[in-house]
Design an enzyme around this catalytic site. Structure first.
Site, PDB file in Angstrom:
ATOM      1  N   THR A 241      12.505  -8.912   7.288  1.00 28.70           N
ATOM      2  CA  THR A 241      13.514  -7.944   6.837  1.00 28.70           C
ATOM      3  C   THR A 241      14.573  -7.642   7.889  1.00 28.70           C
ATOM      4  O   THR A 241      14.302  -7.689   9.095  1.00 28.70           O
ATOM      5  CB  THR A 241      12.809  -6.626   6.447  1.00 28.70           C
TER       6      THR A 241
ATOM      7  N   GLU B 292      15.389  -4.818   8.562  1.00 30.73           N
ATOM      8  CA  GLU B 292      14.938  -3.621   9.277  1.00 30.73           C
ATOM      9  C   GLU B 292      14.430  -3.966  10.682  1.00 30.73           C
ATOM     10  O   GLU B 292      14.292  -3.083  11.523  1.00 30.73           O
ATOM     11  CB  GLU B 292      13.838  -2.910   8.478  1.00 30.73           C
TER      12      GLU B 292
ATOM     13  N   TYR C 268       7.736   1.075   9.299  1.00 37.12           N
ATOM     14  CA  TYR C 268       7.889  -0.126   8.461  1.00 37.12           C
ATOM     15  C   TYR C 268       8.464  -1.275   9.284  1.00 37.12           C
ATOM     16  O   TYR C 268       7.927  -2.391   9.284  1.00 37.12           O
ATOM     17  CB  TYR C 268       8.817   0.198   7.275  1.00 37.12           C
TER      18      TYR C 268
ATOM     19  N   LYS D 106       6.603  -4.772  10.277  1.00 38.74           N
ATOM     20  CA  LYS D 106       7.180  -6.064   9.880  1.00 38.74           C
ATOM     21  C   LYS D 106       7.493  -6.924  11.105  1.00 38.74           C
ATOM     22  O   LYS D 106       7.541  -8.147  11.021  1.00 38.74           O
ATOM     23  CB  LYS D 106       8.439  -5.839   9.041  1.00 38.74           C
TER      24      LYS D 106
HETATM   25  P1  NAP Z   1       8.572  -3.813  -4.029  1.00 38.86           P
HETATM   26  O1  NAP Z   1       9.355  -3.838  -5.309  1.00 38.86           O
HETATM   27  O2  NAP Z   1       8.244  -2.518  -3.388  1.00 38.86           O
HETATM   28  O3  NAP Z   1       7.209  -4.614  -4.312  1.00 38.86           O
HETATM   29  C1  NAP Z   1       6.149  -4.603  -3.390  1.00 38.86           C
HETATM   30  C2  NAP Z   1       4.958  -5.334  -4.010  1.00 38.86           C
HETATM   31  O4  NAP Z   1       3.865  -5.291  -3.086  1.00 38.86           O
HETATM   32  C3  NAP Z   1       4.444  -4.709  -5.318  1.00 38.86           C
HETATM   33  O5  NAP Z   1       4.020  -5.751  -6.165  1.00 38.86           O
HETATM   34  C4  NAP Z   1       3.242  -3.900  -4.842  1.00 38.86           C
HETATM   35  O6  NAP Z   1       2.279  -3.684  -5.840  1.00 38.86           O
HETATM   36  C5  NAP Z   1       2.695  -4.842  -3.779  1.00 38.86           C
HETATM   37  N1  NAP Z   1       1.786  -4.208  -2.815  1.00 38.86           N
HETATM   38  C6  NAP Z   1       2.002  -3.082  -2.092  1.00 38.86           C
HETATM   39  N2  NAP Z   1       0.955  -2.832  -1.287  1.00 38.86           N
HETATM   40  C7  NAP Z   1       0.048  -3.821  -1.518  1.00 38.86           C
HETATM   41  C8  NAP Z   1      -1.235  -4.113  -1.010  1.00 38.86           C
HETATM   42  N3  NAP Z   1      -1.831  -3.319  -0.109  1.00 38.86           N
HETATM   43  N4  NAP Z   1      -1.869  -5.231  -1.432  1.00 38.86           N
HETATM   44  C9  NAP Z   1      -1.316  -6.017  -2.380  1.00 38.86           C
HETATM   45  N5  NAP Z   1      -0.104  -5.779  -2.921  1.00 38.86           N
HETATM   46  C10 NAP Z   1       0.573  -4.690  -2.494  1.00 38.86           C
HETATM   47  O7  NAP Z   1       9.299  -4.701  -2.920  1.00 38.86           O
HETATM   48  P2  NAP Z   1      10.469  -5.799  -3.073  1.00 38.86           P
HETATM   49  O8  NAP Z   1      11.772  -5.109  -2.993  1.00 38.86           O
HETATM   50  O9  NAP Z   1      10.149  -6.695  -4.216  1.00 38.86           O
HETATM   51  O10 NAP Z   1      10.295  -6.583  -1.696  1.00 38.86           O
HETATM   52  C11 NAP Z   1       9.413  -7.692  -1.583  1.00 38.86           C
HETATM   53  C12 NAP Z   1       9.062  -7.904  -0.127  1.00 38.86           C
HETATM   54  O11 NAP Z   1      10.251  -8.149   0.619  1.00 38.86           O
HETATM   55  C13 NAP Z   1       8.391  -6.729   0.579  1.00 38.86           C
HETATM   56  O12 NAP Z   1       7.489  -7.262   1.516  1.00 38.86           O
HETATM   57  C14 NAP Z   1       9.524  -6.019   1.285  1.00 38.86           C
HETATM   58  O13 NAP Z   1       9.024  -5.304   2.394  1.00 38.86           O
HETATM   59  C15 NAP Z   1      10.385  -7.188   1.679  1.00 38.86           C
HETATM   60  N6  NAP Z   1      11.820  -6.972   1.782  1.00 38.86           N
HETATM   61  C16 NAP Z   1      12.510  -6.390   0.767  1.00 38.86           C
HETATM   62  C17 NAP Z   1      13.879  -6.254   0.855  1.00 38.86           C
HETATM   63  C18 NAP Z   1      14.706  -5.667  -0.265  1.00 38.86           C
HETATM   64  O14 NAP Z   1      15.866  -5.294  -0.022  1.00 38.86           O
HETATM   65  N7  NAP Z   1      14.181  -5.606  -1.478  1.00 38.86           N
HETATM   66  C19 NAP Z   1      14.561  -6.719   2.014  1.00 38.86           C
HETATM   67  C20 NAP Z   1      13.819  -7.318   3.019  1.00 38.86           C
HETATM   68  C21 NAP Z   1      12.454  -7.460   2.885  1.00 38.86           C
HETATM   69  P3  NAP Z   1       2.444  -2.459  -6.909  1.00 38.86           P
HETATM   70  O15 NAP Z   1       3.426  -2.951  -7.944  1.00 38.86           O
HETATM   71  O16 NAP Z   1       1.061  -2.284  -7.430  1.00 38.86           O
HETATM   72  O17 NAP Z   1       2.956  -1.278  -6.147  1.00 38.86           O
HETATM   73  O1  F7E Z   2      17.896   3.157   1.967  1.00 39.09           O
HETATM   74  C1  F7E Z   2      20.096   5.936   2.829  1.00 39.09           C
HETATM   75  C2  F7E Z   2      18.902   5.688   3.717  1.00 39.09           C
HETATM   76  O2  F7E Z   2      15.655   3.255   0.897  1.00 39.09           O
HETATM   77  C3  F7E Z   2      19.149   2.616   2.286  1.00 39.09           C
HETATM   78  C4  F7E Z   2      13.736  -1.774   1.607  1.00 39.09           C
HETATM   79  O3  F7E Z   2      13.772  -2.718   0.566  1.00 39.09           O
HETATM   80  O4  F7E Z   2      15.793  -2.584   2.536  1.00 39.09           O
HETATM   81  C5  F7E Z   2      15.159  -1.429   2.031  1.00 39.09           C
HETATM   82  O5  F7E Z   2      15.099  -0.408   3.022  1.00 39.09           O
HETATM   83  C6  F7E Z   2      19.970   3.627   3.051  1.00 39.09           C
HETATM   84  C7  F7E Z   2      19.222   4.293   4.218  1.00 39.09           C
HETATM   85  O6  F7E Z   2      16.598   1.035   1.698  1.00 39.09           O
HETATM   86  C8  F7E Z   2      19.029   8.236   0.243  1.00 39.09           C
HETATM   87  O7  F7E Z   2      18.810   6.671   4.738  1.00 39.09           O
HETATM   88  C9  F7E Z   2      20.704   8.034   1.592  1.00 39.09           C
HETATM   89  O8  F7E Z   2      20.069   4.353   5.328  1.00 39.09           O
HETATM   90  O9  F7E Z   2      17.542   2.069  -0.302  1.00 39.09           O
HETATM   91  P1  F7E Z   2      16.879   2.415   0.960  1.00 39.09           P
HETATM   92  P2  F7E Z   2      16.269   0.661   3.213  1.00 39.09           P
HETATM   93  O10 F7E Z   2      15.699   1.792   3.971  1.00 39.09           O
HETATM   94  O11 F7E Z   2      17.484  -0.003   3.770  1.00 39.09           O
HETATM   95  C10 F7E Z   2      15.152  -3.179   3.679  1.00 39.09           C
HETATM   96  C11 F7E Z   2      15.935  -4.409   4.060  1.00 39.09           C
HETATM   97  C12 F7E Z   2      13.713  -3.413   3.482  1.00 39.09           C
HETATM   98  O12 F7E Z   2      13.135  -4.341   4.043  1.00 39.09           O
HETATM   99  C13 F7E Z   2      12.940  -2.351   2.781  1.00 39.09           C
HETATM  100  O13 F7E Z   2      11.717  -2.874   2.261  1.00 39.09           O
HETATM  101  O14 F7E Z   2      20.311   4.691   2.176  1.00 39.09           O
HETATM  102  N1  F7E Z   2      19.882   6.976   1.816  1.00 39.09           N
HETATM  103  N2  F7E Z   2      20.202   8.796   0.641  1.00 39.09           N
HETATM  104  C14 F7E Z   2      18.842   7.067   0.985  1.00 39.09           C
HETATM  105  N3  F7E Z   2      17.782   6.267   0.801  1.00 39.09           N
HETATM  106  C15 F7E Z   2      16.880   6.609  -0.163  1.00 39.09           C
HETATM  107  N4  F7E Z   2      15.826   5.813  -0.399  1.00 39.09           N
HETATM  108  N5  F7E Z   2      17.030   7.758  -0.900  1.00 39.09           N
HETATM  109  C16 F7E Z   2      18.081   8.606  -0.740  1.00 39.09           C
HETATM  110  O15 F7E Z   2      18.195   9.627  -1.412  1.00 39.09           O
END
Ligand code: NAP
Ligand code: F7E
Length: 350
Positions: free
Chosen positions: A132, A134, A156, A160
């Site tokens: 990520t 992050e 987080y 990661k």
């Molecule tokens: P998500 O919608 O939150 O999905 C996470 C998945 O992981 C869900 O299927 C969840 O199951 C499962 N899970 C959580 N804890 C688990 C555990 N202990 N054992 C087995 N399964 C578990 O996340 P996403 O946005 O699809 O992201 C996919 C991956 O990419 C994650 O690893 C995330 O950290 C990473 N990532 C995401 C982004 C982004 O912008 N979306 C960017 C960079 C990296 P449930 O459905 O039961 O909760």
């Molecule tokens: O926040 C700000 C918050 O929670 C984005 C995950 O998929 O991407 C995701 O992490 C920004 C932050 O995503 C609210 O402070 C303001 O600066 O949508 P987010 P994230 O933290 O960037 C990375 C790449 C991952 O890997 C993660 O798994 O938005 N923000 N107001 C808020 N964020 C949330 N959630 N809620 C608010 O009300």
């Protein structure tokens, strides 16, 4: 036909990846968690298709905290490709459950890699790790590339970081075909509703339909490089088709504030907003002067990632990957889907 195992198949990315792999002719196995409610909504269409479910798509209960379960699954399935997408993926929540986040996102990755070795799949199976942006946290360079030093800012991000390096270590130590996708934020109508983009588009639709008065957010000035999720899952697959494993940044090379995301979302439902004030007193008003966006400091994080913008040049050069959906198009897609959803909810409630 190749066999894939996806952890996190019920999540945003897992659901798109499963669709894409099935369309390519794969047999897909997904790990799901036991839950007291249905947690398979995002893959319901696949689940309900008798030509797919239990024919080419199989679901297994499991958890990244359970090594014996991982061993059993790997032995039974014998996958060619493993996509490790499961994670406690919410950054703000990771401050509240840091130990669990480390267990799943950090040690969970190690358990998986070690299981691959344990059951003798290290020559057969290719491994994708959901790393990520992050990792960059307090960014040391703009834009961020594969060579930018890491500086995570949350439990987080730190968990990661362990996941990232243990993948590199198993690749170098045991010759595993294991790769890190360093993905920047990617969004879609399937995004979880507590992430900021979906929280905003859900609220815009509901406010437009008179079902909600306003939305409270945290840091409106945070800047993110937001892309469209299905394009990013396609990139995961491309990474595992490479002869050699590697680590790749996946991003759009554009950054926008949360405030801009609000402006585009509300404009997409014909409710343009004007922002005024600063910090906790900043508000977004509609054309009638009604406050539709407020700031609530409860949504601030103990440590914030203020700016992310990635340079995906390596992915373009080596994988031929380039994102097509622009920021404006992404917001349109999400806002329209959530406006339609709000209209349906309103009809049902009537
Ligand atoms: P998500 O919608 O939150 O999905 C996470 C998945 O992981 C869900 O299927 C969840 O199951 C499962 N899970 C959580 N804890 C688990 C555990 N202990 N054992 C087995 N399964 C578990 O996340 P996403 O946005 O699809 O992201 C996919 C991956 O990419 C994650 O690893 C995330 O950290 C990473 N990532 C995401 C982004 C982004 O912008 N979306 C960017 C960079 C990296 P449930 O459905 O039961 O909760
Ligand atoms: O926040 C700000 C918050 O929670 C984005 C995950 O998929 O991407 C995701 O992490 C920004 C932050 O995503 C609210 O402070 C303001 O600066 O949508 P987010 P994230 O933290 O960037 C990375 C790449 C991952 O890997 C993660 O798994 O938005 N923000 N107001 C808020 N964020 C949330 N959630 N809620 C608010 O009300």
């Amino acid at each position: 036909m190749p066999i894939a195992l996806i952890t996190g198949i019920t999540g945003q990315d897992g659901s798109y990846l499963a669709e894409q792999l099935l369309a390519k002719g794969y047999t897909v196995h997904g790990m799901i968690r036991r839950a007291s409610n249905f947690n398979t909504q995002r893959i319901e269409h696949l689940f309900n298709d008798p030509e797919i479910y239990n024919q080419r798509l199989f679901l297994h209960h499991g958890d990244l905290t359970d090594s014996s379960n991982l061993n059993r699954l790997l032995e039974k399935i014998g996958p060619n490709e493993i996509y490790n997408l499961a994670a406690q993926s919410h950054v703000k929540v990771s401050f509240e459950v840091p130990e669990y986040t480390a267990e799943v996102d950090g040690l969970g990755t190690l358990r998986f890699l070690d299981s691959i070795k344990e059951v003798g799949l290290e020559k057969r199976a290719r491994f994708y790790q959901a790393s990520t942006s992050e990792l960059f946290g307090l960014v040391q360079e703009v834009p961020q590339t594969e060579k930018t030093p890491f500086y995570p800012r949350s439990p987080y991000g730190v968990a990661k970081l362990y996941g990232y390096w243990i993948v590199v270590n198993y690749r170098e130590s045991y010759g595993l075909h294991a790769s890190n996708g360093i993905l920047f934020n990617h969004e879609s109508p399937r995004r979880g509703e507590t992430f900021v983009t979906r929280k905003i588009t859900r609220a815009a639709g509901r406010i437009r339909e008179g079902m909600q008065e306003h939305v409270a957010l945290g840091n409106l000035g945070a800047q993110r490089d937001w892309g469209y999720a299905p394009e990013y899952t396609e990139m995961m697959w491309r990474m595992l088709q490479q002869e050699q494993p590697g680590d790749y940044v996946c991003a759009t090379q554009e950054t926008h504030t949360v405030r801009e995301f609000c402006e585009h979302s509300f404009a997409a439902v014909d409710m343009p907003l004007t922002f005024e004030g600063e910090g906790e007193n900043e508000v977004g008003r509609d054309e009638k002067g009604i406050v539709r966006v407020k700031v609530n400091p409860n949504y601030y994080r103990p440590a914030e990632v203020e700016l992310l913008i990635g340079n995906p040049e390596k992915a373009r050069r080596e994988l031929g990957w380039q994102p097509k959906v622009t920021f404006a198009e992404l917001v349109q897609i999400m806002a329209k889907a959530d406006w339609d959803l709000a209209k349906k909810e309103k009809l049902l409630a009537a």
